[in-house]
Design a protein around this motif. Structure first.
Motif, PDB file in Angstrom:
ATOM      1  N   TRP A  63      41.484  35.735  32.906  1.00 27.99           N
ATOM      2  CA  TRP A  63      41.039  37.120  33.038  1.00 27.99           C
ATOM      3  C   TRP A  63      39.685  37.350  32.387  1.00 27.99           C
ATOM      4  O   TRP A  63      38.898  38.166  32.867  1.00 27.99           O
ATOM      5  CB  TRP A  63      42.115  38.069  32.526  1.00 27.99           C
ATOM      6  CG  TRP A  63      43.259  38.033  33.484  1.00 27.99           C
ATOM      7  CD1 TRP A  63      44.439  37.393  33.330  1.00 27.99           C
ATOM      8  CD2 TRP A  63      43.260  38.576  34.813  1.00 27.99           C
ATOM      9  NE1 TRP A  63      45.204  37.505  34.461  1.00 27.99           N
ATOM     10  CE2 TRP A  63      44.513  38.230  35.391  1.00 27.99           C
ATOM     11  CE3 TRP A  63      42.357  39.305  35.577  1.00 27.99           C
ATOM     12  CZ2 TRP A  63      44.855  38.600  36.686  1.00 27.99           C
ATOM     13  CZ3 TRP A  63      42.707  39.678  36.858  1.00 27.99           C
ATOM     14  CH2 TRP A  63      43.941  39.324  37.405  1.00 27.99           C
ATOM     15  N   THR A 105      37.396  36.190  35.088  1.00 30.44           N
ATOM     16  CA  THR A 105      37.352  37.159  36.187  1.00 30.44           C
ATOM     17  C   THR A 105      36.424  38.312  35.824  1.00 30.44           C
ATOM     18  O   THR A 105      35.564  38.720  36.618  1.00 30.44           O
ATOM     19  CB  THR A 105      38.772  37.693  36.470  1.00 30.44           C
ATOM     20  OG1 THR A 105      39.596  36.599  36.839  1.00 30.44           O
ATOM     21  CG2 THR A 105      38.750  38.718  37.588  1.00 30.44           C
ATOM     22  N   ILE A 106      36.586  38.812  34.591  1.00 35.97           N
ATOM     23  CA  ILE A 106      35.730  39.910  34.147  1.00 35.97           C
ATOM     24  C   ILE A 106      34.277  39.457  34.088  1.00 35.97           C
ATOM     25  O   ILE A 106      33.370  40.137  34.575  1.00 35.97           O
ATOM     26  CB  ILE A 106      36.207  40.419  32.771  1.00 35.97           C
ATOM     27  CG1 ILE A 106      37.563  41.105  32.928  1.00 35.97           C
ATOM     28  CG2 ILE A 106      35.196  41.371  32.165  1.00 35.97           C
ATOM     29  CD1 ILE A 106      38.227  41.432  31.610  1.00 35.97           C
ATOM     30  N   PRO A 155      47.214  34.967  38.536  1.00 32.19           N
ATOM     31  CA  PRO A 155      46.228  35.847  39.180  1.00 32.19           C
ATOM     32  C   PRO A 155      46.786  37.208  39.556  1.00 32.19           C
ATOM     33  O   PRO A 155      46.027  38.074  39.977  1.00 32.19           O
ATOM     34  CB  PRO A 155      45.821  35.067  40.431  1.00 32.19           C
ATOM     35  CG  PRO A 155      46.251  33.661  40.176  1.00 32.19           C
ATOM     36  CD  PRO A 155      47.445  33.744  39.274  1.00 32.19           C
ATOM     37  N   PRO A 208      47.223  40.726  34.998  1.00 24.35           N
ATOM     38  CA  PRO A 208      46.276  40.522  33.905  1.00 24.35           C
ATOM     39  C   PRO A 208      46.938  40.749  32.552  1.00 24.35           C
ATOM     40  O   PRO A 208      47.937  41.457  32.440  1.00 24.35           O
ATOM     41  CB  PRO A 208      45.195  41.574  34.171  1.00 24.35           C
ATOM     42  CG  PRO A 208      45.806  42.557  35.081  1.00 24.35           C
ATOM     43  CD  PRO A 208      46.974  41.924  35.765  1.00 24.35           C
ATOM     44  N   GLU A 209      46.375  40.095  31.554  1.00 24.73           N
ATOM     45  CA  GLU A 209      46.727  40.396  30.175  1.00 24.73           C
ATOM     46  C   GLU A 209      46.457  41.869  29.929  1.00 24.73           C
ATOM     47  O   GLU A 209      45.547  42.453  30.514  1.00 24.73           O
ATOM     48  CB  GLU A 209      45.801  39.610  29.244  1.00 24.73           C
ATOM     49  CG  GLU A 209      46.113  38.158  29.152  1.00 24.73           C
ATOM     50  CD  GLU A 209      47.080  37.905  28.030  1.00 24.73           C
ATOM     51  OE1 GLU A 209      46.671  38.024  26.876  1.00 24.73           O
ATOM     52  OE2 GLU A 209      48.239  37.603  28.325  1.00 24.73           O
ATOM     53  N   ALA A 254      43.102  42.693  28.226  1.00 27.74           N
ATOM     54  CA  ALA A 254      42.477  41.401  28.500  1.00 27.74           C
ATOM     55  C   ALA A 254      41.174  41.350  27.734  1.00 27.74           C
ATOM     56  O   ALA A 254      40.208  42.014  28.098  1.00 27.74           O
ATOM     57  CB  ALA A 254      42.228  41.241  29.996  1.00 27.74           C
ATOM     58  N   ASN A 263      47.938  41.172  45.656  1.00 30.70           N
ATOM     59  CA  ASN A 263      47.283  42.221  44.887  1.00 30.70           C
ATOM     60  C   ASN A 263      47.104  43.463  45.749  1.00 30.70           C
ATOM     61  O   ASN A 263      46.028  44.031  45.832  1.00 30.70           O
ATOM     62  CB  ASN A 263      45.937  41.731  44.359  1.00 30.70           C
ATOM     63  CG  ASN A 263      46.126  40.582  43.404  1.00 30.70           C
ATOM     64  OD1 ASN A 263      47.124  40.517  42.692  1.00 30.70           O
ATOM     65  ND2 ASN A 263      45.185  39.660  43.403  1.00 30.70           N
ATOM     66  N   LEU A 288      35.847  45.668  37.274  1.00 33.91           N
ATOM     67  CA  LEU A 288      35.585  44.256  37.008  1.00 33.91           C
ATOM     68  C   LEU A 288      36.719  43.347  37.470  1.00 33.91           C
ATOM     69  O   LEU A 288      36.952  42.284  36.905  1.00 33.91           O
ATOM     70  CB  LEU A 288      35.291  44.041  35.521  1.00 33.91           C
ATOM     71  CG  LEU A 288      33.944  44.623  35.058  1.00 33.91           C
ATOM     72  CD1 LEU A 288      33.782  44.502  33.561  1.00 33.91           C
ATOM     73  CD2 LEU A 288      32.775  43.965  35.762  1.00 33.91           C
ATOM     74  N   GLY A 289      37.441  43.767  38.491  1.00 32.33           N
ATOM     75  CA  GLY A 289      38.325  42.830  39.164  1.00 32.33           C
ATOM     76  C   GLY A 289      39.688  42.589  38.537  1.00 32.33           C
ATOM     77  O   GLY A 289      40.387  41.661  38.925  1.00 32.33           O
ATOM     78  N   CYS A 290      40.081  43.389  37.541  1.00 31.77           N
ATOM     79  CA  CYS A 290      41.442  43.240  37.022  1.00 31.77           C
ATOM     80  C   CYS A 290      42.430  43.831  38.033  1.00 31.77           C
ATOM     81  O   CYS A 290      42.030  44.493  38.981  1.00 31.77           O
ATOM     82  CB  CYS A 290      41.590  43.957  35.681  1.00 31.77           C
ATOM     83  SG  CYS A 290      40.716  43.109  34.359  1.00 31.77           S
ATOM     84  N   ILE A 291      43.714  43.565  37.814  1.00 32.32           N
ATOM     85  CA  ILE A 291      44.723  44.083  38.731  1.00 32.32           C
ATOM     86  C   ILE A 291      45.288  45.372  38.138  1.00 32.32           C
ATOM     87  O   ILE A 291      45.844  45.370  37.032  1.00 32.32           O
ATOM     88  CB  ILE A 291      45.843  43.049  38.931  1.00 32.32           C
ATOM     89  CG1 ILE A 291      45.245  41.715  39.370  1.00 32.32           C
ATOM     90  CG2 ILE A 291      46.846  43.549  39.958  1.00 32.32           C
ATOM     91  CD1 ILE A 291      44.386  41.788  40.602  1.00 32.32           C
ATOM     92  N   PRO A 326      44.400  47.756  33.159  1.00 33.30           N
ATOM     93  CA  PRO A 326      44.629  47.320  31.782  1.00 33.30           C
ATOM     94  C   PRO A 326      43.364  46.862  31.066  1.00 33.30           C
ATOM     95  O   PRO A 326      43.350  46.806  29.847  1.00 33.30           O
ATOM     96  CB  PRO A 326      45.600  46.147  31.948  1.00 33.30           C
ATOM     97  CG  PRO A 326      45.342  45.624  33.303  1.00 33.30           C
ATOM     98  CD  PRO A 326      44.970  46.823  34.133  1.00 33.30           C
ATOM     99  N   CYS A 327      42.308  46.529  31.821  1.00 33.85           N
ATOM    100  CA  CYS A 327      41.178  45.868  31.165  1.00 33.85           C
ATOM    101  C   CYS A 327      40.217  46.858  30.519  1.00 33.85           C
ATOM    102  O   CYS A 327      39.829  46.692  29.369  1.00 33.85           O
ATOM    103  CB  CYS A 327      40.438  44.980  32.149  1.00 33.85           C
ATOM    104  SG  CYS A 327      41.443  43.579  32.658  1.00 33.85           S
ATOM    105  N   HIS A 328      39.801  47.877  31.242  1.00 36.99           N
ATOM    106  CA  HIS A 328      38.809  48.790  30.672  1.00 36.99           C
ATOM    107  C   HIS A 328      39.191  50.243  30.867  1.00 36.99           C
ATOM    108  O   HIS A 328      38.345  51.127  30.781  1.00 36.99           O
ATOM    109  CB  HIS A 328      37.426  48.517  31.260  1.00 36.99           C
ATOM    110  CG  HIS A 328      36.997  47.097  31.066  1.00 36.99           C
ATOM    111  ND1 HIS A 328      37.107  46.167  32.064  1.00 36.99           N
ATOM    112  CD2 HIS A 328      36.537  46.448  29.986  1.00 36.99           C
ATOM    113  CE1 HIS A 328      36.701  44.989  31.594  1.00 36.99           C
ATOM    114  NE2 HIS A 328      36.352  45.135  30.355  1.00 36.99           N
TER     115      HIS A 328
END
Lengths: 513, 161
Positions: free
Chosen positions: A178, A181-182, A343, A346-347, A350, B78, B98-101, B112-114
């Protein structure tokens, strides 16, 4: 003609002398006990001859450099050696890669220890690279004639971060997948701009860069091979070449930067043998026609001491300390390894490696400005410093130049307060999108907490330039501000961000699943 | 005598390009040209024509019990599918930031990422995402749904059986 010994007896005596003759043929000078032998010790040795034969006493004070450059080199050598060892067992193919790291961790004898050293040495290298850059900046050592070497150093900084980033994918665990990916989508983030302008179908540098990096639309086997090749071949090679240039230029630029009055400041040498005090009467023959500031032109080697033993012992001490700290960390802390890359999930959160979390905090405001725009502005700004600051006051001295220590302190306070204020505001009240749901993306791209911070810092520094009538003062203000911003954003990213990148005072407050 | 003759000639009609310069320039030109053509050749290397990633077009059977507004995420995809009285529709779960799920939540989707947040129809309601989540083309075949991840459609486009 000498009477010859009996042939067999002669052969026997030659055989007995062979070890001594071998030693003499390998090390052509004797033990370094005289000045001449000390010099030969350096320039007869391929690996040592990048050092000067004699070194100024100013360069050897701990306070001049804190040995940071040597520490970076030592950390790099550690990663190089352990990296080659890891390559013996690592297999760069998805899923297999994860299993091979697991093997290194649990099956290969000392494998975990070697991987730990690799990991912590890489971290130490990033830390020391930043500290080294700060040292060079605050002692004004980037100025004439060292501008080019400052740029080479900047290249080395970028390569170091590139090596860390590419190494991050290789374990193929959740963290790796992840984070990459970012990272790859940050490379694609110019699309944020081209999309807003509606020109992506015709001009798509973002998509092109992402494809170049990943070899496909998503992180897959092509990406892993690419990152592997970059990590073990392309980037280390580039780093070694640039390192060679960096070291060579230190000598060609006249050794480490020191104040004009370094000799007076140091006073007469005590307890240090031997110090040249005589200006030689001989001209320097060929050296005399060399232009520039090579250390031996037009000057006697006064106040210098032989590199052997003084410089080498100091370097060895820093080297051993670096190895000691890294091995200590490797004994007590294991390099992390999460579950195998998935895939679909995600964490949460992340997080990238800690030194990229400042950038991750910025991209949580805008992908393009945070991930590409602001870092690019910072790198260009750093590169411009030696060409804008052409003053000479304070070179070679900590916090030299107008303003001195006080200016650094004021800038640090300002830098800390503004980054904390802006972040606190954005965390507490949200940003434009929450207030005006239909606001065009282009406005958010250019007006967000990250860009606002850059503008605030820039205005502050221009004010300092005006007030002190000095580009150096402005550079000190800006550098200090950015350093504070970097540290605070990194701390926020590491400690205060939790699931969904929400703000939490402590990881203990994260919601349980 | 002969030298004088050539000097005079050279002065009267100087060579437009001296022979030495001409050769030098052509060598340089050939070198740059070769480099440029080699670069053009190699620039296509990093871009694979066919990538081995799994097909983005797939077939899925919705569970009979799927309620309107209840998200259904096919395993390993996805994409989220919904079914309501107007038909079936699919929304991509790849965050446009940025492509997280992103994860379906009661109020839409959360990244979850940003921390980007999206409304149930995919448009951005918070966070750094620059674009809404794209709707994907769906078609019905009996009681199975075809989803084509390569084709985006206007939000609100629903397939009726």
């Amino acid at each position: 003609m000498e009477p010859r010994q009996a042939p067999l007896k002669e052969l026997w005596s030659h055989l007995r002398e062979a070890p001594r003759r071998f030693k003499e043929s390998a090390f052509r000078s004797g033990p370094p006990v005289t000045d001449r032998a000390r010099s030969e010790f350096v320039f007869n040795n391929l690996f040592l001859h990048i050092h000067p034969v004699r070194v100024h006493r100013w360069s050897l004070r701990w306070r001049t450099t804190w040995g940071l450059g040597v520490a970076v080199t030592a950390a790099f050598l550690l990663t190089l050696i352990t990296g080659v060892l890891l390559m013996l067992y690592y297999k760069p193919y998805p899923d297999v890669a994860y299993q091979s790291i697991k093997d290194i961790h649990y099956v290969v004898p000392t494998g975990r220890f070697i991987r730990n050293i690799h990991r912590w040495a890489a971290n130490l290298m990033v830390v020391t690279v930043f500290l080294h850059m700060a040292r060079v900046f605050y002692t004004g050592a980037y100025r004439y004639p060292r501008e080019f070497n400052w740029l080479v150093g900047l290249g080395l900084l970028v390569l170091t971060l590139g090596l860390s980033f590419t190494g991050y994918l290789l374990p193929w665990d959740q963290l790796a997948y992840w984070a990459i990916t970012i990272g790859a989508n940050i490379a694609q983030s110019p699309r944020e701009l081209t999309d807003a302008l509606g020109i992506t179908p015709y001009f798509d540098p973002g998509g092109w860069m992402k494809t170049l990096l990943l070899g496909g639309p998503e992180v897959g086997d092509e990406s892993l091979i690419r990152f592997y090749v970059l990590h073990v071949a392309v980037l280390p090679l580039a780093l070694v070449i640039l390192m060679g240039v960096h070291f060579w230029r230190i000598r060609k630029d006249g050794g480490l930067a020191r104040p004009e009055d370094a000799d007076a400041l140091l006073g007469p040498p005590r307890d240090l043998y031997p110090v040249f005090t005589d200006v030689p009467t001989k001209t320097y023959h060929l050296a005399a026609i060399v232009r520039g500031r090579s250390p031996a032109v037009n000057r006697g080697p006064e106040n210098t001491i032989p590199s052997m033993p003084h410089l080498f012992y100091a370097e060895c001490a820093v080297f051993m300390l670096t190895v000691f700290l890294t091995v200590l960390a490797a004994i007590f802390w294991n390099a992390p390894l999460k579950e195998i890359a998935n895939p679909a999930v995600p964490e949460n959160p992340a997080k990238a490696p800690w030194y990229f979390l400042g950038v991750q905090e910025l991209v949580s405001h805008s992908a393009f400005m945070g991930g590409a725009g602001i870092p690019l502005i910072v790198i260009i700004g750093l590169g411009l410093i030696p060409f804008l600051d052409r003053e000479t006051e304070g070179t070679g001295r900590w916090f030299g130049g107008p303003g001195g220590q006080r200016l650094v302190l004021v800038s640090a306070v300002f830098g800390l307060l503004s980054v904390i204020a802006i972040e606190a505001f954005a965390i507490q009240f949200g940003w434009l999108r929450q207030w005006f749901p239909d606001i065009p993306q282009l406005i958010i791209t250019f007006v967000n907490p990250g860009t606002l911070l850059v503008v605030v810092y820039a205005i502050f520094s221009l004010g300092i330039v005006h007030r002190y009538r000095s580009a150096r003062a402005g550079a000190v203000a800006l550098f200090t501000c950015f350093l504070c911003g970097f540290v605070v954003l990194t701390i926020i990213g590491v400690h205060f961000r939790g699931p969904n990148w929400g703000f939490y005072w402590s990881p203990a407050d994260w919601p349980k699943h | 005598m002969k030298d004088d003759h050539t000097t005079v000639l050279a002065r009267l009609a100087p060579e437009p390009v001296p022979r030495r310069d001409f050769l030098g320039l052509s060598a340089l030109g050939a070198f740059v040209g070769a480099l440029f053509l080699a670069f053009l050749g190699i620039i296509r290397l990093p871009r694979v024509v066919v990538s081995a990633s799994p097909s983005r077009k797939f077939r899925v059977k919705l569970p009979e019990s799927l309620q309107p507004g209840e998200p259904f995420v096919p395993p390993g995809r996805n994409v989220v599918l919904f079914r309501d009285s107007e038909g079936v529709y699919a929304i991509s779960l790849v965050c446009t930031h940025l492509g997280c799920i992103v994860k379906p939540s009661p109020n839409g989707f959360e990244c979850p990422c940003h921390g980007s947040r999206f409304a149930p129809d995919g448009h951005v309601i918070g966070g750094p995402a620059p674009k809404p989540l794209p709707w994907l083309a769906v078609s019905l075949e009996g009681n199975e749904v075809w989803v084509d991840g390569n084709v985006t459609v206007q939000p609100g486009t629903k397939a009726r059986g």
